[in-house]
Design an enzyme around this catalytic site. Structure first.
Site, mmCIF file in Angstrom:
data_model
loop_
_atom_site.group_PDB
_atom_site.id
_atom_site.type_symbol
_atom_site.label_atom_id
_atom_site.label_comp_id
_atom_site.label_asym_id
_atom_site.label_seq_id
_atom_site.Cartn_x
_atom_site.Cartn_y
_atom_site.Cartn_z
ATOM 1 N N GLU A 359 20.838 10.083 -14.175
ATOM 2 C CA GLU A 359 20.943 11.415 -14.756
ATOM 3 C C GLU A 359 22.182 11.510 -15.632
ATOM 4 O O GLU A 359 23.283 11.132 -15.224
ATOM 5 C CB GLU A 359 21.053 12.478 -13.657
ATOM 6 N N CYS A 360 22.014 11.985 -16.850
ATOM 7 C CA CYS A 360 23.100 12.322 -17.768
ATOM 8 C C CYS A 360 24.072 11.145 -17.949
ATOM 9 O O CYS A 360 23.776 10.216 -18.687
ATOM 10 C CB CYS A 360 23.815 13.585 -17.284
#
Length: 497
Positions: A359-360
């Protein structure tokens, strides 16, 4: 108690941390919470409280999961200290309290302590408090704490203004003191691993400047009131009565979270005793995780083992899957790029079909390269054929609803958020790279296709809260277990040959 304010930057975090530190020093068990999708403030809460900060987010989770989380996490606590987000009534809609701190206060029946930045006001503070008190009578403003006051005389003026207008009482005021100012950068405060806060200094500030006895007594009475006659918190009873879901919430870090992996190499293999080892990146570059996500992975059969992409030479022994959360890889890009052995280990693990969920910041680590704000390009793991770059003037922020369509995960609709100042270099992303997500912005209705998939690697800019779709955790653990079994079988066949 719930610490709220008229706006961001008013001093909520400082007040919450000071009260946590003071309560801990008095020997109380403090359960911290954070309203909204933030990761950074909770890291500071967790370090001072000695137990994970839980997320209360009305939009991502809904009423019943928030009630269940609050009930379970406070079952063995003396007081709960909840820090709100933004302004008290700010949320997903300008027309309702949906997704706001006020919504959480009403769902849980929490009294609100309003923090006012009084650095440039006196009697006008009473007008602000009256407006917040009267805006929604169902939100109980129990008292006011002023921040950045100029001294005892200034505080006396503010206290008198509230009393003269028959408003909630003043419960103290923190001075304008650089020592109480938390350092910030492009995504908010510096993280807890980077700037450990002095608990004694914060506790001293609370004891000197705030009505700590009254504040903690009120919080304890509210906690006791929320419990039923059998010791079960009332919010839990209400959730069960309304048919709300039961969610797994541990009081501390998941029991299945092991110590950091060693630097000795190890091939992927199914884990012993029926558990599935998932390596969780955690260091100064990667620290953005919802504790509930880790709890749900553990409940699904995972043994969570921390490792550091900054320092470790390889993945932990027996790794079946990898979870790369968000953080600040752009700040540590040079050090990450220099750890070529770890980058090679990630690349080999993913190329071999191992489960990698990112994520991210995790997506940025898996890319071919990261271009920082100074236009310096740093090679990354090269798991995915794309590049990311920092744009100092651009901030992507907002809630996201994600429809997942992926061969190795169940088809679910999950909720999360985006918060980053980097972006994909679109020219670097091949059209052939599969996308597993249909991402909807609930504010505008705009849809994008994201969630990049290659073999069993899934990476996105969206931080998903697994509490919004618990089947995601089950699916990730099952995919990691299946991948490890295939890799183990292939290795066994090779050795037999």
């Amino acid at each position: 108690m719930l610490i709220a304010a008229p706006a961001s930057g008013s001093g909520k975090t400082t007040v919450a941390l000071a009260l946590i530190a003071a309560a801990r020093r008095r020997g109380l068990v403090v359960q911290p919470f954070k309203v909204g999708p933030d990761f950074i403030d909770p890291g500071h809460h967790t370090r001072l409280a000695g137990r994970p900060t839980r997320t209360l987010d009305g939009w991502m989770l809904g009423a019943d999961p928030c009630r269940a989380s609050f009930a379970a996490a406070t079952a063995d606590a003396d007081v709960a200290i909840v820090e709100g987000m933004m302004g008290l009534f700010d949320g997903c809609s300008p027309e309702s309290d949906a997704g706001s701190t006020a919504e959480i206060a009403k769902w849980l029946g929490l009294p609100v302590v309003l923090v006012i930045d009084a650095g440039a006001m006196a009697r006008s503070a009473a007008a602000v408090v009256r407006g917040f008190r009267d805006f929604d009578p169902d939100v109980a403003i129990a008292g006011v704490v002023f921040n950045r006051i100029g001294g005892a005389g200034h505080l006396a003026l503010l206290r008198s203004a509230l009393a003269a207008a028959d408003l909630p009482p003043c419960l103290g005021g923190l001075p304008l003191d650089p020592a109480l100012t938390l350092p910030e950068r492009h995504l908010g405060l510096f993280t807890a691993p980077e700037v450990p806060l002095a608990a004694d200094m914060l506790a001293d500030a609370a004891e000197r400047h705030l009505a700590v006895d009254a504040l903690l007594r009120g919080a304890a009475e509210c906690t006791e009131k929320a419990r039923g006659g059998d010791g079960t918190p009332g919010v839990a009873k209400r959730s069960r009565a309304e048919g709300g879901p039961r969610i797994h919430v541990a009081g501390r870090r998941p029991r299945a979270l092991a110590r950091r992996g060693s630097e000795h190499g190890a091939r992927s293999a199914p884990c012993a005793r029926g558990r599935t080892a998932i390596a969780v990146a955690r260091d100064a570059a990667f620290s953005f995780y919802y504790p509930e996500n880790l709890d749900l992975l553990a409940a699904a059969g995972a043994t969570l083992v921390e490792f550091s992409p900054l320092r470790d030479a390889c993945l932990p022994p027996g790794t079946c899957g990898v979870y790369l959360g968000g953080g600040y890889p752009e700040v540590h890009a040079a050090a990450l790029a220099a750890n070529t052995r770890l980058l090679a280990a990630l690349r080999a693990f993913a190329a071999g079909g191992g489960l990698v969920y990112a994520e991210c910041g995790g997506l940025m680590l898996l890319a071919d390269a990261l271009e920082d704000e100074h236009a310096t390009v740093h090679p990354m793991a090269g798991v995915l054929p794309l590049r990311t770059r920092m744009l100092p003037q651009r901030l992507a922020i907002g809630y996201r609803e994600v429809r997942v369509a992926c061969d190795f995960l169940p088809p679910v609709v999950a909720r999360g958020h985006e918060f980053h100042r980097s972006m994909l270099d679109d020219a670097s992303v091949p059209a052939s790279l599969a996308r597993a997500y249909v991402v909807t912005d609930p504010t505008t209705g705009a849809q994008t296709y994201e969630g990049f998939v290659l073999r069993r690697t899934l990476a996105s800019y969206v931080h998903l809260h697994f509490g919004s779709a618990p089947a995601l955790a089950d699916g990730l653990v099952a995919a990691a277990r299946a991948a490890a079994a295939e890799l183990g079988a292939a290795d066994d066949a090779g050795e037999a040959g």
